[in-house]
Design a protein around this motif. Structure first.
Motif, short mmCIF file in Angstrom:
data_model
loop_
_atom_site.label_atom_id
_atom_site.label_comp_id
_atom_site.label_asym_id
_atom_site.label_seq_id
_atom_site.Cartn_x
_atom_site.Cartn_y
_atom_site.Cartn_z
N LEU A 471 0.70 -8.87 2.28
CA LEU A 471 0.05 -7.32 2.70
C LEU A 471 -0.49 -7.98 3.99
CD1 LEU A 471 -0.41 -4.67 1.77
CD2 LEU A 471 -2.86 -5.32 0.62
N THR A 535 -3.66 5.48 8.78
CA THR A 535 -3.83 7.00 8.96
C THR A 535 -4.85 7.02 10.65
OG1 THR A 535 -5.83 8.63 8.59
CG2 THR A 535 -6.40 6.14 7.87
N PHE A 580 -5.95 15.01 13.34
CA PHE A 580 -6.26 13.59 12.04
C PHE A 580 -5.01 13.75 11.46
CE2 PHE A 580 -6.58 13.30 7.96
CZ PHE A 580 -7.24 12.03 7.97
N LEU A 582 -2.16 11.08 8.93
CA LEU A 582 -1.78 10.95 7.86
C LEU A 582 0.10 9.66 7.84
CD1 LEU A 582 -3.04 12.76 5.18
CD2 LEU A 582 -3.83 10.42 5.75
N TRP A 614 -1.48 22.64 9.11
CA TRP A 614 -0.90 21.64 9.05
C TRP A 614 0.87 21.45 9.64
CZ3 TRP A 614 -2.84 15.88 8.03
CH2 TRP A 614 -4.68 16.21 7.67
N MET B 1 10.83 -5.25 -9.81
CA MET B 1 10.60 -6.66 -9.96
C MET B 1 9.58 -6.65 -8.92
SD MET B 1 12.87 -9.55 -8.79
CE MET B 1 13.05 -8.58 -7.17
N MET B 2 9.71 -6.42 -7.47
CA MET B 2 8.50 -6.54 -6.82
C MET B 2 7.68 -6.00 -6.87
SD MET B 2 11.22 -5.73 -3.20
CE MET B 2 12.21 -4.60 -3.77
N ILE B 3 7.60 -5.16 -7.40
CA ILE B 3 6.04 -4.51 -7.87
C ILE B 3 5.38 -5.30 -9.10
CG2 ILE B 3 4.93 -2.79 -9.53
CD1 ILE B 3 5.82 -1.53 -6.32
N GLN B 5 5.82 -8.60 -8.47
CA GLN B 5 4.88 -9.63 -8.10
C GLN B 5 3.34 -8.83 -6.97
OE1 GLN B 5 8.26 -10.77 -5.17
NE2 GLN B 5 9.15 -11.75 -6.17
N LEU B 6 3.50 -8.16 -6.93
CA LEU B 6 2.00 -7.04 -6.55
C LEU B 6 0.44 -7.40 -7.34
CD1 LEU B 6 1.79 -5.65 -3.41
CD2 LEU B 6 1.93 -3.41 -4.79
N GLN B 10 -3.62 -6.21 -4.76
CA GLN B 10 -3.33 -6.03 -3.40
C GLN B 10 -3.13 -4.23 -3.73
OE1 GLN B 10 -0.49 -9.32 -3.86
NE2 GLN B 10 -0.23 -8.30 -2.21
N ALA B 13 -6.24 -1.53 -2.28
CA ALA B 13 -6.54 -1.95 -1.17
C ALA B 13 -5.80 -1.04 -0.97
CB ALA B 13 -6.63 -3.71 -0.34
N ALA B 14 -4.57 -1.29 -1.29
CA ALA B 14 -3.08 -0.56 -0.28
C ALA B 14 -3.43 1.33 -0.75
CB ALA B 14 -2.11 -0.46 -0.65
N ILE B 17 -6.65 2.22 0.79
CA ILE B 17 -6.89 2.93 2.40
C ILE B 17 -6.02 3.71 2.44
CG2 ILE B 17 -5.54 2.58 4.39
CD1 ILE B 17 -6.10 0.59 4.27
N LEU B 18 -4.93 4.38 1.44
CA LEU B 18 -4.11 5.69 1.13
C LEU B 18 -5.64 7.06 1.11
CD1 LEU B 18 -1.16 4.83 0.37
CD2 LEU B 18 -1.60 5.86 1.75
N GLY B 21 -7.74 8.43 3.27
CA GLY B 21 -6.97 9.06 4.41
C GLY B 21 -7.00 10.55 3.44
N LEU B 22 -6.16 10.35 2.69
CA LEU B 22 -6.47 11.69 2.08
C LEU B 22 -8.05 12.36 1.48
CD1 LEU B 22 -3.84 10.59 -0.56
CD2 LEU B 22 -3.28 12.29 1.00
N LEU B 24 -9.98 12.18 3.72
CA LEU B 24 -10.27 12.50 5.33
C LEU B 24 -10.02 13.92 5.41
CD1 LEU B 24 -10.77 9.67 6.98
CD2 LEU B 24 -12.85 11.20 7.28
N SER B 25 -8.43 14.01 4.87
CA SER B 25 -7.40 14.74 5.32
C SER B 25 -8.28 16.29 4.11
CB SER B 25 -5.79 14.65 4.92
OG SER B 25 -5.33 14.84 3.29
N PHE B 31 -14.19 18.41 11.19
CA PHE B 31 -14.43 17.74 12.47
C PHE B 31 -12.44 17.85 13.03
CE2 PHE B 31 -11.59 14.24 10.88
CZ PHE B 31 -11.55 13.90 9.53
#
Lengths: 1033, 466
Positions: A471, A535, A580, A582, A614, B1-3, B5-6, B10, B13-14, B17-18, B21-22, B24-25, B31
């Motif tokens: 990551l 974003t 803005f 995403l 949007w 399977m990959m999930i 490992q996560l 992690q 955190a990911a 961030i999303l 973003g959402l 703010l959207s 703004f």
């Protein structure tokens, strides 16, 4: 690093003796990292003796089992890194041997990586269409110019029309045709993650020139340029990706021995061609003949009341007076070095390039600091910061003066000064006064002074953190700041009243920030998945200030305190918008031969109407390396890849106020008076109505392509087909003048446009010997453009400015919509035109006779490059070609049309009709078009006699280089000397200055519709010769 | 399977961030809404009397533009007639001079667009008048009257440039110009000349009744009446023309200047019935273009607009004619008009008393009252230092003298072209104006592309020159 390795080896070696267990075979395991302490995923680790191998996992760990006893050679290879081999002595007692490795990035191999926006991808994995240029292709292309020039001919489907010969001039860049009518058609430029502000029209067309904001970027600082052409590649930029994206990556510091690079260039500049105009005798002969033909008797009456006695002996070659041999130089000094904690690139440059136009010069200073700091493992700061100061001395061009006047209103019978007249004549004056002030380019040069000063900071700070191996979290803040001042000073002798100082000041603050998370996973060495989510926010602000004063005797910019005057003199303007966004991208590869990518971006912008805030921009792409399959049946074809993608991108290059009803206020008295007050009172005006439905243009692109490599890449080729449909295309719909709206053109999303085309490129290594190599690159692209829908717009509603280019449904975007000229009638010498039914007629009526007679787009563009290397010498040259399309010479109607006593003409004019039976190119000479049945306005004489084939082939450059072999020199690592000539030869049927035209324009629509196919006294390109040397210490 | 490992954090955190973003959207609209300083709605901008005055000021200001009464109307009316020396002309001016304007002529584009800007600005006031809170009915009437006056004035003059004159066809069904009575982007086709005149008269009659007798520097009821006199005179309706001109002369309070040039100078005139104000603030000058036309370029000793010998000769025929001083002329030099070069700032005299006298004189004559006609004419002639016309002069002689003096007196005042066409319709069907029939296609300006382009049904004028 070597120390560490030795340590590892020593450790392994000591294990040998300490071990007590006995195995017949051993296991070698370890971890592979790069300079940044980051795991290198997917490294091929091969045991040379048996060919057995493995691949490093996502943590960079590997394990090689069953290594036989004895001396084993193990190789590590991975694209983008220098291959390494290690010799490991395996004893029966070795057991598990630890072998960690630090792999160094290989700059040469970086070409295999492309920058795709918010990340990089291996070219192999790419599903979109991206072209890449690296530093060596960029830094030597010109002296003190912009980097865009480097792209010409190098990327199929990318049409670069270099700026005219004016120093620091703007180039016109179109990627895969023109997909907009009224909205901006330029690609998005992103430098180190910063979406650049790039407004070519910020200074309008003042002085007959457009501005080039990209000229503030020093080409020597550029590591690579990646051109994102299709939707799969550009959809990550959403509503700004439709015109393609040009990503610029600047040089970064590298670990290893520090190096200092110094490069220097010196050169000269001349016009590619000088147009012939009439001398005094020829001019008088033409005038006399027209005078008599128009029914006058006696000698032609000279303009301005001059007598023949006055002009005796006068034959001024005005063009010669305004052109020169321009001297150019550029000096670059840079430092590159680093260790595992800090890596730095520092660069500084000075360049000064005079053009062949007198009074025109571009001087640039710039400096850059790029630092990558890795304070602790998994954390990295990157700082990238540059500042540049460009100072452009301008001389007015085209319609505005300079070379434009020298070939038009400055007549050969006019002297520069009144005391150059014949002393016996009445026009003679003892005083050294300029004659014919407002048509005299020398008076203009000497009595007016135009300067543009541009200071630009580009800064970004990036912080990336890898909490765990797969990551990466990153945040980046960008600040792009420009301070632009356009200054003009007019001497009182010029204005005939007082000295006038003017300044147009711009302050642009373009801030953006990005946050991304990228997660990678590899499973079973077969599946590789990369997910990016992010974003972005961008805020653009521009302030404009206009100052004018008549009490200063110098430029505003020579006054530090000029801001004291602002209260009384200033006129304010602003521009501001936000985006803005995403976005996300998912890349999946299976067995390193099947690739899939899904991209999604969602954009909101203050530019869009409140009903359409949007927009969504998805794309999906697939790639398949067929040659990796077991069934692959062509052993000589080592690489064959198929790609296909579909995506939606947008174009939001629309003026920021367009969605609103706007008003003009005039507070009186108050700030600078715009002339709108009345009766000492305030005025207010509604300029236009609001449009809450206003939105981005939507471009849907399908792209399919194939890449091939034959004979171990001795021959590589790629082919691509694309099909783009623009819908909701922005049109500046025309209101009737009688509506009385202040702005007759309002943006509406009504148009539809199609672009489709094929791009093909092939590179061959014809000879590849140790001491001699010869390689050839050829590319060709063909774009076909068609306007599918323009709503109710009539042909004149969407025009390309002067030169009568128009937009008509069912035709390419930008057609020459003029009256067809047939021939000169041998009996009467009158021009014969064709009406819409193809019948010959003497009548000239634009209102009823205009039709589509050509279009602005070339049928094919491309280039052929050859590179030779003999020992330490190298030789390269490129032919660039553009075949098809038309040029309309908007000045030819004056240079070769109606004879008026206020313009100079061209000697081709002598091929005119004189008597019954003459078959001639040009009609009988007359003083007014009314004698030919046309308008008394000679400017309306637009027809196909001035329409030319735009095809040309140009020897863009020839370059000869020599790398001095320094073996064991204590001072130099490398010294390279080279000489280069640009635009050496041009093959064309166009009789004007130059077939490659980037003329001044007032807005995006003019650039899109008029394209690079209308010229009006536009200066030609420069022909330049220069020598350079690069030193690496 | 990959999930699998996560690790949990992690993922967190990911996702965070999303999530940011959402977040703010969803709250992002704030703004994103940078509104330009000049963006607004008419409802916010035009609410008070003060607002209405600003918007209406802008309409007057449009009248004073260089492409309207600030210069171009006057220039074109001379270029296409017989008052200009065309020797050095080129471009658009030569197109007018040679009576061959096409659809791409800058001057006609600007006349059409800038002229109609005044109309649109007036119409915008009219559409908001009812919503204005702080105005009395009387004040609203006054504003309505001013707006209609401006609207009528532009329609009348643009019609005279872009269409054949009143009387060209017997029922005046020939094409006129678009009639614009609303502020909108609507497509409007050309109306007949009869309909445009009807609209002009109706607006002016309405203005006449709504406007006060005195309205400072803005249009008053006498401005409307004076314009009505012009309109009826152009229609050869001498009864109405006489009545309106007479009423203006008798009741407007304007008095005849002693100096024929006073009305082209600053402050010393009492003749101005409707004028466009100039102030010395900034660029607020209603006559800027006039100064450009007649400015002498010192490097070549020439002005842009030169006068024809015929107008020069006509006004210097009698050496006592004071109006002969209106011309700059030195032996061997070019001739150009000087009457607009007295002061740098002065009110643009769009309608003045001298013109009312000319209208009343000629109308009286047509109505059979020769004595009044001679009296009015002699006021003008006396002032010019000329001998008075005898009361016993024949009506033909009186008519000719009125028309000759009018040509000299109203030179470069947006009169000559329209006057010649009026005369042609009235009594000279075979009139030739500087080599061209008065009714040939080129004698009207072609409808410019900016009027044709937006409307596929808009008809251009015939294009066959003259």
């Amino acid at each position: 690093m070597k120390k560490a390795l030795l340590l590892y080896l020593f450790f392994s070696f000591s294990c040998l003796f300490l071990s007590t267990d006995v195995y017949a075979q051993a296991t070698i395991k370890g971890n592979v990292t790069d300079n940044n302490q980051q795991a290198v995923v997917g490294v091929n680790i091969v045991l040379e003796s048996s060919g057995a191998g493995t691949v490093s996992d996502v943590n960079g760990n590997y394990e090689l089992k069953n290594v036989p006893v004895g001396e084993n050679v193990i190789s590590f290879s991975f694209v983008g890194f220098k291959s390494e081999t290690r010799i490991v002595q395996v004893e029966a007692s070795s057991g598990v041997i630890q072998l960690d490795l630090l792999m160094e990035e290989d700059a040469e191999m970086m070409e295999e990586f492309v920058v795709v926006g918010y990340g990089t991808q291996r070219k192999r994995e790419l599903v979109g269409n991206v072209e890449k240029l690296v530093s060596k292709d960029i830094r030597e292309v010109n002296v003190g110019g912009g980097f865009e020039a480097a792209l010409q001919g190098k990327a199929p489907g990318v049409q670069i029309t270099s700026g005219s010969g004016a120093a620091g001039g703007h180039a016109v860049v179109r990627i895969r045709g023109t997909s907009s009518i009224s909205a901006g058609g330029d690609p998005l430029y992103v430098i180190d993650g910063i979406p650049l502000s790039n407004d070519a029209f910020i200074l309008g067309e003042r002085g007959g020139l457009n501005n080039n904001p990209l000229s503030s970027i020093n080409p020597d600082d550029i590591e690579s340029i990646d051109v994102l052409k299709d939707a799969a590649a550009a959809a990550i930029y959403g509503s700004r990706g439709a015109n393609g994206v040009i990503i610029i990556t600047t040089k970064k510091g590298k670990t290893g021995k520090p190096s200092i690079n110094f490069s220097t260039k010196y050169g000269i500049s001349r016009p590619t061609r000088v147009l012939d105009v009439l001398n005094t005798d020829q001019w008088l002969q033409i005038q006399q003949e027209a005078w008599e033909n128009s029914g006058n008797v006696g000698r032609f009456e000279l303009p301005n009341g001059l007598s023949y006695e006055d002009i005796e002996g006068i034959d001024t070659d005005w063009i010669d007076k305004v052109i020169q041999t321009g001297f150019q130089q550029e000096q670059n000094l840079s430092f590159n070095g680093g260790n595992r904690f800090i890596k730095a690139y520092l660069g500084g440059t000075y360049s000064n390039s005079e053009s062949f136009l007198r009074g025109n010069n571009f001087e640039r200073y710039s400096g850059r600091v790029n630092l990558d700091i890795t304070p602790i493992k998994r954390l990295q700061f990157s700082i990238s910061s540059s500042v540049s100061r460009g100072l452009r001395d301008k001389s007015e061009q085209a319609w505005s003066g300079g070379l434009g006047w020298a070939q038009s209103t400055a007549l050969p019978i006019y002297p520069v000064y009144k005391n150059d007249f014949n002393p016996a004549g009445s026009a003679y004056s003892e005083e050294q006064e300029y004659y014919n002030l407002y048509g005299n380019p020398i008076a203009q040069l000497e009595l007016t002074d135009l300067k543009t000063r541009e200071i630009r900071f580009l800064n970004n700070l990036r912080l990336s953190y890898r909490p765990v191996d797969r990551l990466t979290l990153a945040v980046q803040g960008n600040y792009d700041f420009s301070d632009i001042g356009d200054y003009r000073f007019e001497d009182e002798m010029w204005t005939t009243t007082t000295d006038i100082s003017k300044a147009w000041l711009f302050n642009i603050r373009n801030f953006s920030s990005t946050g991304t998370a990228e997660w990678q996973a590899v499973a079973n060495n077969k599946h590789k998945l990369t997910i990016l989510a992010g974003t972005e926010y961008q805020n653009y602000d521009r302030e404009t200030l206009y100052l004018e004063a008549n009490f200063l005797d110098r430029h505003f910019y020579e006054y530090d305190e000029f801001r004291d005057f602002i209260d009384t003199l200033a006129y304010n303007g602003e521009e501001s918008y936000q985006f803005f966004s995403l976005f996300g991208r998912l890349n999946y590869s299976l067995k390193d031969k099947y690739f899939a990518q899904v991209v999604f971006r969602r954009d909101a912008s203050s530019k869009f109407g409140s009903n359409n805030r949007w927009g969504n921009f998805p794309s999906v792409g697939l790639g398949y390396i067929v040659s990796e399959e077991d069934f692959w049946f062509l052993p000589k074809v080592n690489y064959f890849k198929l790609k296909a993608s579909f995506g939606i991108t947008g174009n939001s290059n629309i003026p920021w106020t367009e969605q609103y009803a706007t008003f003009d206020f005039n507070q009186n008295p108050g700030l600078f008076d715009s002339g709108l007050s009345y009766n000492g009172g305030d005025t207010e005006v509604q300029r236009k109505f609001s449009n809450p439905d206003l939105k981005w243009e939507v471009v849907r692109t399908i792209d399919v392509g194939a890449d091939i490599g034959v004979w171990q890449d001795r021959l590589t080729a790629s082919i691509a087909y694309y099909h783009k449909i623009t819908s909701d295309a922005l049109l500046q719909e025309f209101m009737s003048a009688s509506s009385g709206l202040e702005e007759l053109q309002l943006y509406r999303n009504v148009g539809r446009i199609r672009n489709q085309g094929i791009e093909f490129q092939i590179s061959t290594k014809n000879i590849s010997q140790l001491n001699f190599t010869w390689s050839t690159d050829f590319n060709i692209s063909a774009n076909r453009n068609m306007v599918l829908d323009v709503g109710n717009a009539t042909p004149d509603a969407l025009d390309g400015g002067f030169g009568d280019t128009r937009v008509l449904e069912g035709y390419p975007l930008g057609v020459n919509y003029i009256v067809p000229f047939s021939h000169v009638d041998p009996e009467s010498g009158r021009p014969v035109y064709l009406d819409r039914d193809g019948n010959e007629t003497f009548t000239y009526s634009p209102a009823t006779m205009r039709q589509v007679t050509g279009d602005i787009h070339p049928d094919f563009i491309g280039s052929l490059t050859n590179n030779f290397r003999l020992k330490n010498f190298d030789l390269g040259f490129m032919f660039y070609y553009s075949i098809g399309g038309q040029i309309y010479d908007d000045a030819a109607k004056r240079h070769l049309g109606v004879v008026t006593p206020d313009w100079n003409m061209r000697p081709e004019m002598f091929d005119r009709w004189q008597q019954d039976g003459d078959v001639s190119e040009y009609p009988r000479l007359v003083n007014s078009m009314t004698e030919w049945g046309g308008s008394g306005n000679e400017w309306q004489n637009n027809h196909t006699l001035w329409l030319y084939d735009a095809s040309f082939v140009r020897l863009r450059y020839v370059q000869l280089g020599y790398n001095i072999p320094f073996r064991n020199s204590k001072v130099f690592d490398n010294v390279r000397l080279y000489g280069r000539a640009n635009n050496v030869l041009t093959f064309t049927r166009f009789p004007g200055w130059d077939p490659e035209i980037a003329r001044d324009r007032v807005n995006d629509q003019e650039r899109n519709v008029g394209g690079t196919s209308v010229t009006y006294l536009t200066p030609p390109q420069e022909k330049s010769f220069y020598v350079g040397a690069n030193f690496r210490f | 399977m990959m999930i699998k490992q996560l690790h949990k954090y992690q993922l967190l955190a990911a996702l965070s961030i999303l999530f940011c973003g959402l977040c703010l959207s969803s709250c992002g609209e704030d703004f994103l809404s940078t509104v330009p300083d000049n963006a607004s709605t008419i409802e916010e901008q035009l609410n008070t009397k003060e607002d209405a005055r600003k918007f209406l000021n802008a309409a007057y200001d449009a009248l004073s533009f260089g492409n309207v009464y600030g210069g171009q109307f006057a220039l074109v009316s001379e270029l296409m007639a017989d008052g200009i020396d065309g020797q050095n002309l080129d471009g658009d001016w030569n197109a007018h001079y040679t009576r061959s304007t096409g659809i791409f002529v800058g001057t006609t584009r600007n006349m059409m667009h800038d002229g109609f800007k005044a109309v649109a600005r007036a119409n915008n006031v009219l559409r908001r008048l009812d919503a204005i809170s702080d105005m009395s009915e009387t004040e609203k009437s006054q504003f309505e009257g001013e707006a209609k006056f401006i609207r009528a004035m532009i329609h009348f003059d643009l019609l005279r440039f872009f269409a054949q004159p009143y009387g060209y066809s017997s029922d005046n069904s020939h094409l006129g110009i678009a009639i614009r009575t609303t502020f909108s982007t609507d497509l409007v086709n050309r109306s007949s000349v009869a309909d445009v005149y009807a609209q002009v008269i109706s607006d002016l009659e309405s203005a006449e009744s709504l406007l006060p007798a005195n309205n400072g520097n803005y249009a008053d009821q006498y401005a409307a009446k004076a314009l009505l006199a012009q309109v009826y005179f152009q229609m050869n309706d001498f009864g109405q023309a006489f009545a309106y001109a007479d009423e203006v002369i008798s009741n407007s309070g304007n008095t005849f200047d002693d100096d024929h040039r006073a009305k082209y100078g600053f402050g010393n005139t009492n003749e101005l019935i409707f004028s466009l104000v100039s102030t010395d603030i900034g660029q607020d000058n209603s006559n800027g273009e006039f100064r450009n036309y007649f400015r002498i370029d010192p490097s070549t000793n020439s002005a842009s607009v030169l006068s024809s010998e015929s107008i020069f000769n006509a006004s210097t025929l009698d050496p006592n004619d004071l109006r002969g001083l209106n011309w700059f002329n030195q032996p061997g030099e070019q001739i150009f008009c000087e009457k607009f070069r007295i002061d740098s700032i002065y009110a643009n005299p769009v309608i003045h008393l001298t013109e009312m006298y000319f209208i009343r004189a000629e109308s009286a004559l047509e109505n059979g009252d020769t004595e009044s006609a001679v009296n009015d004419l002699n006021m003008i002639r006396d002032r010019a230092g000329l001998t008075s016309l005898s009361a016993s002069a024949s009506s033909g002689q009186v008519l000719q003298t009125i028309r000759d003096d009018r040509r000299i007196e109203l030179y470069f005042e947006n009169d000559r072209l329209h006057e010649l066409k009026r005369i042609a319709v009235h009594d000279s069907p075979d009139m030739v104006i500087r080599g061209a029939d008065w009714d040939c296609p080129g004698m009207v300006c072609q409808i410019p592309d900016n009027e044709l382009t937006g409307n596929p049904d808009m008809e251009p004028n015939p294009e066959a020159g003259c």
